[in-house]
Motif scaffolding. Structure first.
Motif, PDB file in Angstrom:
ATOM      1  N   ALA A   6       0.847  -1.199   0.000  1.00  0.00           N
ATOM      2  CA  ALA A   6       0.000   0.000   0.000  1.00  0.00           C
ATOM      3  C   ALA A   6       0.879   1.244   0.000  1.00  0.00           C
ATOM      4  N   ASN A  36       4.799   8.271   0.406  1.00  0.00           N
ATOM      5  CA  ASN A  36       5.055   8.313   1.844  1.00  0.00           C
ATOM      6  C   ASN A  36       6.349   7.536   2.152  1.00  0.00           C
ATOM      7  N   CYS A  39       6.106   3.972   3.084  1.00  0.00           N
ATOM      8  CA  CYS A  39       5.597   3.122   1.996  1.00  0.00           C
ATOM      9  C   CYS A  39       6.741   2.794   1.027  1.00  0.00           C
ATOM     10  N   VAL A  61      -0.765  -0.708  -4.470  1.00  0.00           N
ATOM     11  CA  VAL A  61      -2.121  -0.146  -4.468  1.00  0.00           C
ATOM     12  C   VAL A  61      -2.111   1.209  -3.771  1.00  0.00           C
ATOM     13  N   ILE A  63      -4.843   4.625  -2.775  1.00  0.00           N
ATOM     14  CA  ILE A  63      -6.211   5.146  -2.727  1.00  0.00           C
ATOM     15  C   ILE A  63      -6.121   6.660  -2.752  1.00  0.00           C
ATOM     16  N   SER A  94      -8.796   6.380   8.059  1.00  0.00           N
ATOM     17  CA  SER A  94      -8.048   5.110   8.097  1.00  0.00           C
ATOM     18  C   SER A  94      -8.962   3.896   7.983  1.00  0.00           C
ATOM     19  N   GLY A 116       3.290   1.028   5.230  1.00  0.00           N
ATOM     20  CA  GLY A 116       4.137   1.849   6.079  1.00  0.00           C
ATOM     21  C   GLY A 116       3.565   1.806   7.485  1.00  0.00           C
ATOM     22  N   LYS A 117       4.424   2.080   8.497  1.00  0.00           N
ATOM     23  CA  LYS A 117       3.859   2.087   9.857  1.00  0.00           C
ATOM     24  C   LYS A 117       2.969   3.314  10.059  1.00  0.00           C
ATOM     25  N   GLN A 118       3.246   4.383   9.285  1.00  0.00           N
ATOM     26  CA  GLN A 118       2.398   5.566   9.421  1.00  0.00           C
ATOM     27  C   GLN A 118       2.566   6.488   8.223  1.00  0.00           C
TER      28      GLN A 118
HETATM   29  P1  AMP Z   1      -1.736   5.632   8.531  1.00  0.00           P
HETATM   30  O1  AMP Z   1      -2.494   4.630   9.334  1.00  0.00           O
HETATM   31  O2  AMP Z   1      -2.610   6.651   7.848  1.00  0.00           O
HETATM   32  O3  AMP Z   1      -0.643   6.304   9.340  1.00  0.00           O
HETATM   33  O4  AMP Z   1      -1.031   4.874   7.320  1.00  0.00           O
HETATM   34  C1  AMP Z   1      -0.257   3.715   7.473  1.00  0.00           C
HETATM   35  C2  AMP Z   1      -0.039   3.081   6.121  1.00  0.00           C
HETATM   36  O5  AMP Z   1      -1.304   2.724   5.537  1.00  0.00           O
HETATM   37  C3  AMP Z   1       0.623   3.951   5.041  1.00  0.00           C
HETATM   38  O6  AMP Z   1       2.037   3.976   5.175  1.00  0.00           O
HETATM   39  C4  AMP Z   1       0.188   3.210   3.770  1.00  0.00           C
HETATM   40  O7  AMP Z   1       0.969   2.033   3.578  1.00  0.00           O
HETATM   41  C5  AMP Z   1      -1.243   2.804   4.130  1.00  0.00           C
HETATM   42  N1  AMP Z   1      -2.189   3.849   3.637  1.00  0.00           N
HETATM   43  C6  AMP Z   1      -2.799   4.821   4.352  1.00  0.00           C
HETATM   44  N2  AMP Z   1      -3.562   5.609   3.544  1.00  0.00           N
HETATM   45  C7  AMP Z   1      -3.407   5.116   2.278  1.00  0.00           C
HETATM   46  C8  AMP Z   1      -3.898   5.477   0.987  1.00  0.00           C
HETATM   47  N3  AMP Z   1      -4.721   6.524   0.816  1.00  0.00           N
HETATM   48  N4  AMP Z   1      -3.517   4.739  -0.086  1.00  0.00           N
HETATM   49  C9  AMP Z   1      -2.685   3.672   0.074  1.00  0.00           C
HETATM   50  N5  AMP Z   1      -2.184   3.290   1.262  1.00  0.00           N
HETATM   51  C10 AMP Z   1      -2.538   3.992   2.357  1.00  0.00           C
END
Ligand code: AMP
Length: 249
Positions: A6, A36, A39, A61, A63, A94, A116-118
């Motif tokens: 992702a 990111n 990612c 993938v 989004i 999320s 990614g972790k975030q």
């Molecule tokens: P988050 O929980 O928002 O800190 O995101 C953690 C991880 O979720 C990111 O590093 C991506 O791998 C995945 N992720 C979050 N939002 C998206 C998005 N819009 N499209 C693809 N992957 C996402």
């Protein structure tokens, strides 16, 4: 073995973020966007697993709006085989992202999902965990080492005060931490090749996911301006300032 990665389009980490005049959000007008960083580490790990002969296919993938195809193409240039964009102009929270990823997991049936972790824009650190819960897959978060062998993944996790190693039965979810690897740069020939790799576009409706949000951003404010430091001439002056100005002693 198939790996789903992702990748999120976010503001480039070198850019100083500005807040919109009405404090409704971060101003992204004419701002450089990028994949990111966490990612990018996830893509690199997937590519290394493919180079080792552990993985056979990598699907990236993302989004977001059409512009996030740029980040999918970056993942393709780094070594992913094909891409999927789930097109939405909204900024899904999320849980909606996790539901969309779960729908992709149901279709693609990957053995490993790397995230990614975030995200460095929203700092949520929850999508991977939510996806693991929705899919019923084991999770290894904050990975600093991943070894895949015989249908399982050994993940070394960065936790407070040390490292923890967990063993996950595949299929599983892994989220990447900073020290997992150092991502490569995409070479020009690979950037050109990536333009011809397949990229499918789907909508949340096609995946049967409703992405209306239950969350409203009330206000976005920049951090308070920090005052510059000063040099003091003596220990006495320092003590005087700590006592009477900073009032910390
Ligand atoms: P988050 O929980 O928002 O800190 O995101 C953690 C991880 O979720 C990111 O590093 C991506 O791998 C995945 N992720 C979050 N939002 C998206 C998005 N819009 N499209 C693809 N992957 C996402």
């Amino acid at each position: 073995m198939k790996i789903l990665v992702a990748v999120k389009r976010v503001i480039d980490y070198n850019v100083k973020a500005r807040v919109k005049a009405d404090n409704s959000d971060v101003d992204l007008t004419n701002v450089k966007m990028a994949i990111n960083p966490f990612c990018e580490i996830a893509v690199e790990e997937a590519v290394r697993l493919k180079e080792k002969g552990v993985a056979s296919e990598i699907v990236a993938v993302s989004i977001g709006p059409k512009a996030c195809q740029e980040q999918i193409r970056t993942a393709l240039a780094l070594g992913a085989d094909r891409g999927i964009q789930i097109e939405t102009e909204a900024s899904p929270n999320s849980l909606s992202v996790a539901k969309l990823l779960k729908a992709v997991v149901d279709e693609e049936k990957p053995d490993l999902v790397l995230l990614g972790k975030q995200s460095i824009d929203s700092d949520n650190n929850q999508t991977g965990q939510m996806l693991a819960a929705l899919a019923g897959y084991p999770q290894g978060t904050f990975a600093s080492e991943v070894n895949v062998e015989d249908g399982s993944a050994k993940v070394t996790r960065e936790i407070d005060g040390g490292l923890q190693t967990v063993e996950l039965k595949l299929p599983a979810i892994v989220t990447t931490d900073l020290r997992l690897n150092e991502p490569r740069y995409a070479s020009l020939p690979n950037i050109m090749k990536a333009k011809r790799k397949p990229l499918a576009v789907k909508t949340p409706a096609e995946l049967g996911v409703e992405i209306s949000s239950t969350l409203t951003t009330v206000k976005v404010e920049p951090p308070a301006e920090r005052q510059g430091g000063i040099k003091v001439g003596s220990v006495e002056e320092l003590v005087e300032k700590l006592k009477n100005e900073a009032k910390v002693i």
